[in-house]
Scaffold this motif. Structure first.
Motif, PDB file in Angstrom:
ATOM      1  N   GLU A  96       0.826  -1.247   0.085  1.00  0.00           N
ATOM      2  CA  GLU A  96       0.082   0.130   0.104  1.00  0.00           C
ATOM      3  C   GLU A  96       0.712   1.248  -0.072  1.00  0.00           C
ATOM      4  O   GLU A  96       0.640   2.431  -0.666  1.00  0.00           O
ATOM      5  CB  GLU A  96      -1.103  -0.048   1.203  1.00  0.00           C
ATOM      6  CG  GLU A  96      -1.977  -0.870   1.045  1.00  0.00           C
ATOM      7  CD  GLU A  96      -2.818  -1.246   2.300  1.00  0.00           C
ATOM      8  OE1 GLU A  96      -4.067  -1.728   2.205  1.00  0.00           O
ATOM      9  OE2 GLU A  96      -2.397  -0.703   3.375  1.00  0.00           O
ATOM     10  N   ALA A  99       2.421   1.840  -3.575  1.00  0.00           N
ATOM     11  CA  ALA A  99       1.099   1.915  -4.601  1.00  0.00           C
ATOM     12  C   ALA A  99       0.762   3.419  -4.200  1.00  0.00           C
ATOM     13  O   ALA A  99      -0.151   3.845  -5.194  1.00  0.00           O
ATOM     14  CB  ALA A  99       0.091   0.754  -4.295  1.00  0.00           C
ATOM     15  N   PHE A 100       0.971   3.889  -3.161  1.00  0.00           N
ATOM     16  CA  PHE A 100       0.299   5.005  -3.052  1.00  0.00           C
ATOM     17  C   PHE A 100       0.519   6.194  -3.902  1.00  0.00           C
ATOM     18  O   PHE A 100      -0.477   6.980  -4.145  1.00  0.00           O
ATOM     19  CB  PHE A 100       0.651   5.737  -1.273  1.00  0.00           C
ATOM     20  CG  PHE A 100       0.215   6.974  -1.066  1.00  0.00           C
ATOM     21  CD1 PHE A 100      -1.124   6.769  -0.309  1.00  0.00           C
ATOM     22  CD2 PHE A 100       0.410   8.173  -1.050  1.00  0.00           C
ATOM     23  CE1 PHE A 100      -1.969   7.809   0.020  1.00  0.00           C
ATOM     24  CE2 PHE A 100      -0.173   9.393  -0.696  1.00  0.00           C
ATOM     25  CZ  PHE A 100      -1.221   9.059   0.094  1.00  0.00           C
ATOM     26  N   CYS A 102       0.772   6.007  -6.821  1.00  0.00           N
ATOM     27  CA  CYS A 102       0.078   5.641  -8.187  1.00  0.00           C
ATOM     28  C   CYS A 102      -1.522   6.220  -7.791  1.00  0.00           C
ATOM     29  O   CYS A 102      -2.167   6.493  -8.844  1.00  0.00           O
ATOM     30  CB  CYS A 102      -0.096   4.294  -8.465  1.00  0.00           C
ATOM     31  SG  CYS A 102       1.855   3.874  -8.732  1.00  0.00           S
ATOM     32  N   LYS A 103      -1.907   5.797  -6.494  1.00  0.00           N
ATOM     33  CA  LYS A 103      -3.261   6.173  -6.056  1.00  0.00           C
ATOM     34  C   LYS A 103      -3.464   7.543  -6.237  1.00  0.00           C
ATOM     35  O   LYS A 103      -4.399   8.150  -6.952  1.00  0.00           O
ATOM     36  CB  LYS A 103      -3.307   5.789  -4.854  1.00  0.00           C
ATOM     37  CG  LYS A 103      -5.113   5.799  -3.998  1.00  0.00           C
ATOM     38  CD  LYS A 103      -4.925   5.211  -2.758  1.00  0.00           C
ATOM     39  CE  LYS A 103      -6.422   5.435  -2.173  1.00  0.00           C
ATOM     40  NZ  LYS A 103      -6.576   4.844  -0.894  1.00  0.00           N
ATOM     41  N   ARG A 105      -2.204   9.422  -8.466  1.00  0.00           N
ATOM     42  CA  ARG A 105      -2.335   9.637  -9.876  1.00  0.00           C
ATOM     43  C   ARG A 105      -3.284   9.082 -10.490  1.00  0.00           C
ATOM     44  O   ARG A 105      -3.710   9.363 -11.758  1.00  0.00           O
ATOM     45  CB  ARG A 105      -1.130   9.306 -10.552  1.00  0.00           C
ATOM     46  CG  ARG A 105       0.234  10.103 -10.305  1.00  0.00           C
ATOM     47  CD  ARG A 105       1.362   9.439 -11.353  1.00  0.00           C
ATOM     48  NE  ARG A 105       2.356  10.658 -11.284  1.00  0.00           N
ATOM     49  CZ  ARG A 105       2.803  10.794 -12.173  1.00  0.00           C
ATOM     50  NH1 ARG A 105       2.914   9.727 -13.120  1.00  0.00           N
ATOM     51  NH2 ARG A 105       3.610  11.815 -12.327  1.00  0.00           N
ATOM     52  N   GLY A 106      -4.439   8.573  -9.695  1.00  0.00           N
ATOM     53  CA  GLY A 106      -5.515   7.911 -10.202  1.00  0.00           C
ATOM     54  C   GLY A 106      -5.653   6.682 -10.817  1.00  0.00           C
ATOM     55  O   GLY A 106      -6.440   6.188 -11.715  1.00  0.00           O
ATOM     56  N   ARG A 108      -5.930   2.715 -11.502  1.00  0.00           N
ATOM     57  CA  ARG A 108      -6.860   1.764 -11.090  1.00  0.00           C
ATOM     58  C   ARG A 108      -6.136   0.900  -9.914  1.00  0.00           C
ATOM     59  O   ARG A 108      -4.884   0.613  -9.968  1.00  0.00           O
ATOM     60  CB  ARG A 108      -7.130   0.797 -12.089  1.00  0.00           C
ATOM     61  CG  ARG A 108      -8.411   1.291 -12.917  1.00  0.00           C
ATOM     62  CD  ARG A 108      -8.942   0.351 -13.895  1.00  0.00           C
ATOM     63  NE  ARG A 108      -8.352  -0.935 -13.818  1.00  0.00           N
ATOM     64  CZ  ARG A 108      -7.223  -1.121 -14.895  1.00  0.00           C
ATOM     65  NH1 ARG A 108      -7.029  -0.404 -15.818  1.00  0.00           N
ATOM     66  NH2 ARG A 108      -6.712  -2.409 -14.931  1.00  0.00           N
ATOM     67  N   LYS A 109      -6.832   0.333  -9.055  1.00  0.00           N
ATOM     68  CA  LYS A 109      -6.477  -0.400  -7.985  1.00  0.00           C
ATOM     69  C   LYS A 109      -5.420  -1.602  -8.457  1.00  0.00           C
ATOM     70  O   LYS A 109      -4.181  -1.952  -7.768  1.00  0.00           O
ATOM     71  CB  LYS A 109      -7.537  -0.970  -7.031  1.00  0.00           C
ATOM     72  CG  LYS A 109      -7.030  -1.676  -5.661  1.00  0.00           C
ATOM     73  CD  LYS A 109      -8.114  -1.785  -4.842  1.00  0.00           C
ATOM     74  CE  LYS A 109      -7.593  -2.357  -3.516  1.00  0.00           C
ATOM     75  NZ  LYS A 109      -8.874  -2.638  -2.584  1.00  0.00           N
ATOM     76  N   ARG A 112      -2.301  -0.454  -9.942  1.00  0.00           N
ATOM     77  CA  ARG A 112      -1.287   0.050  -8.630  1.00  0.00           C
ATOM     78  C   ARG A 112      -0.683  -0.886  -8.157  1.00  0.00           C
ATOM     79  O   ARG A 112       0.502  -0.878  -7.581  1.00  0.00           O
ATOM     80  CB  ARG A 112      -1.900   1.379  -8.073  1.00  0.00           C
ATOM     81  CG  ARG A 112      -2.685   1.062  -7.180  1.00  0.00           C
ATOM     82  CD  ARG A 112      -3.228   2.215  -6.595  1.00  0.00           C
ATOM     83  NE  ARG A 112      -4.252   2.202  -5.519  1.00  0.00           N
ATOM     84  CZ  ARG A 112      -5.530   2.472  -5.544  1.00  0.00           C
ATOM     85  NH1 ARG A 112      -6.062   2.962  -6.752  1.00  0.00           N
ATOM     86  NH2 ARG A 112      -6.472   2.281  -4.565  1.00  0.00           N
ATOM     87  N   ARG A 148       8.789   3.191  -3.383  1.00  0.00           N
ATOM     88  CA  ARG A 148       7.910   4.209  -3.333  1.00  0.00           C
ATOM     89  C   ARG A 148       7.990   5.356  -4.114  1.00  0.00           C
ATOM     90  O   ARG A 148       7.293   5.935  -4.869  1.00  0.00           O
ATOM     91  CB  ARG A 148       7.257   4.614  -1.904  1.00  0.00           C
ATOM     92  CG  ARG A 148       5.992   5.406  -1.855  1.00  0.00           C
ATOM     93  CD  ARG A 148       5.744   5.871  -0.412  1.00  0.00           C
ATOM     94  NE  ARG A 148       6.647   6.578   0.240  1.00  0.00           N
ATOM     95  CZ  ARG A 148       6.613   7.199   1.463  1.00  0.00           C
ATOM     96  NH1 ARG A 148       5.551   6.977   2.074  1.00  0.00           N
ATOM     97  NH2 ARG A 148       7.584   7.978   1.914  1.00  0.00           N
TER      98      ARG A 148
END
Ligand SMILES: Nc1ncnc2c1ncn2[C@@H]1O[C@H](COP(=O)(O)OP(=O)(O)OP(=O)(O)O)[C@@H](O)[C@H]1O
Length: 346
Positions: A96, A99-100, A102-103, A105-106, A108-109, A112, A148
């Motif tokens: 998580e 992936a943060f 990328c989140k 930046r919108g 998809r789950k 990311r 990250r």
């Protein structure tokens, strides 16, 4: 991505404000690995934050590929940042955390988390994704921080003392990993460090900052072999810094005389690297020994120069209080006029 830093100036604090960076300029070319080197308080971290957009400068400009980014918010600069204290999110798992960005930046789950797993493999943390950050060692957490920082495919990677909390063995591993990722990902990387050997080992070029100003910008061997100031000559360690006087191109401090061709007469500082001096029975015995310590493959003799200390390797032990001769190799002896420091001679 070419990174241009032009005339960056900033005052911080109040009553009174302090000039922390003063007209700092340099350029990093596309895919260059550049280190910001300098003593504690030189302004290195402040400059890194300005490049990232976390801090806004009072004067000057930052440009990426020739386009000024001064008005662009930090999260829109496409910059990866590894903080000295890592700043991982303790309430998130390893993947998580990675992936943060990328989140933000919108992305998809599933995409990311796929990206996070790829990056964790790159930093040799395969299978660690579901773990709590707090269950990882310092070195592993540092690699999560690196993954990250790479998540949003930055074109510029900024590293603030990324190895400072690690022991020597892990540090070596991390240095290799960072250089590998720097090349693989094709980024321009700026690393803050106060470790001069780390800087010369890793960097294409080095910016040396002192008191918020650039004192030297060049190739690692230029900084090492033609250090612009006594501070830079001394930052590589294992040396003695001796105050003395230059007259007619000769530096003197007590019994010590060194060539100082081209150095202005007056008060001066000599930096003598241990690798450039040796106790030598063939030289006149002018130097009183304060003490001699065993160093494994050699002995280190501390010579008393009228209250100053000159450290010189010796192949064999020497008695305290004895007089010894010393041979100097000019390539590791630097003499600087007291003011300015750009009058280096040998
Ligand atoms: N917010 C602030 N307010 C006042 N002074 C500050 C602030 N931030 C930094 N400084 C001062 O600016 C100077 C440079 O700090 P900076 O952290 O950039 O140095 P550095 O070269 O990165 O040092 P270090 O290697 O110790 O991290 C220091 O004297 C510091 O005390």
């Amino acid at each position: 991505m070419k990174l241009s830093v032009s005339g960056i100036t900033i005052d911080l604090g109040t009553k009174p404000a302090k000039r922390v960076l003063d007209d700092v300029s340099f350029e990093a070319y596309d895919r260059e690995f550049l280190s910001l080197l300098g003593a504690s308080g030189a302004g290195k971290s402040t400059l890194l934050k300005i490049i990232a957009g976390i801090l806004v400068q009072d004067g000057g400009s930052i440009a990426f590929d020739g386009r000024a980014v001064d008005g662009v918010a930090a999260h829109k600069r496409n910059v990866g940042y590894v903080f000295q204290d890592m700043r991982l999110f303790p309430n998130m798992t390893v993947e998580e955390n990675v992936a943060f960005p990328c989140k933000m930046r919108g992305m998809r789950k599933d995409a990311r988390f796929e990206r996070a797993r790829e990056l964790l493999a790159h930093v040799q943390l395969d299978g660690f994704g579901k773990r709590e950050v707090s269950s990882l060692s310092g070195g592993q957490q540092q690699r999560v921080a690196l993954a990250r920082a790479l998540a949003a495919t930055p074109q510029v990677l900024l590293l603030d003392e990324p190895f400072s909390g690690l022991d020597e063995h892990l540090r070596d591993e991390m240095r290799s990993l960072v250089l590998k990722l720097h090349r693989e990902f094709g980024m321009t990387t700026i690393m803050v460090t106060h470790d001069a050997i780390e800087a010369i080992e890793m960097s294409d070029r080095i910016v040396y900052l002192s008191g918020g100003r650039v004192e030297q910008f060049g190739l690692p061997d230029e900084l090492f072999e033609r250090s612009a100031t006594s501070e830079i000559a001394a930052c590589f360690g294992d040396c003695s810094t001796i105050k003395g006087v230059v007259e007619d191109g000769v530096f003197s401090a007590g019994p010590l005389s060194l060539s100082a061709k081209g150095v202005a007469p007056g008060s001066a500082t000599a930096v003598i690297r241990q690798s450039a001096a040796a106790v030598d029975a063939g030289m006149p015995p002018l130097f009183p020994v304060r003490c001699c310590v065993y160093r494994g493959s050699t002995y280190l003799v501390r010579i008393d120069l009228e209250g100053q200390s000159l450290s010189v390797p010796s192949p064999s032990p020497v008695a305290d209080g004895a007089l010894v001769g010393v041979a100097f190799d000019g390539s590791g002896v630097f003499v600087y006029a007291e003011e300015g420091g750009d009058d280096a001679g040998r």
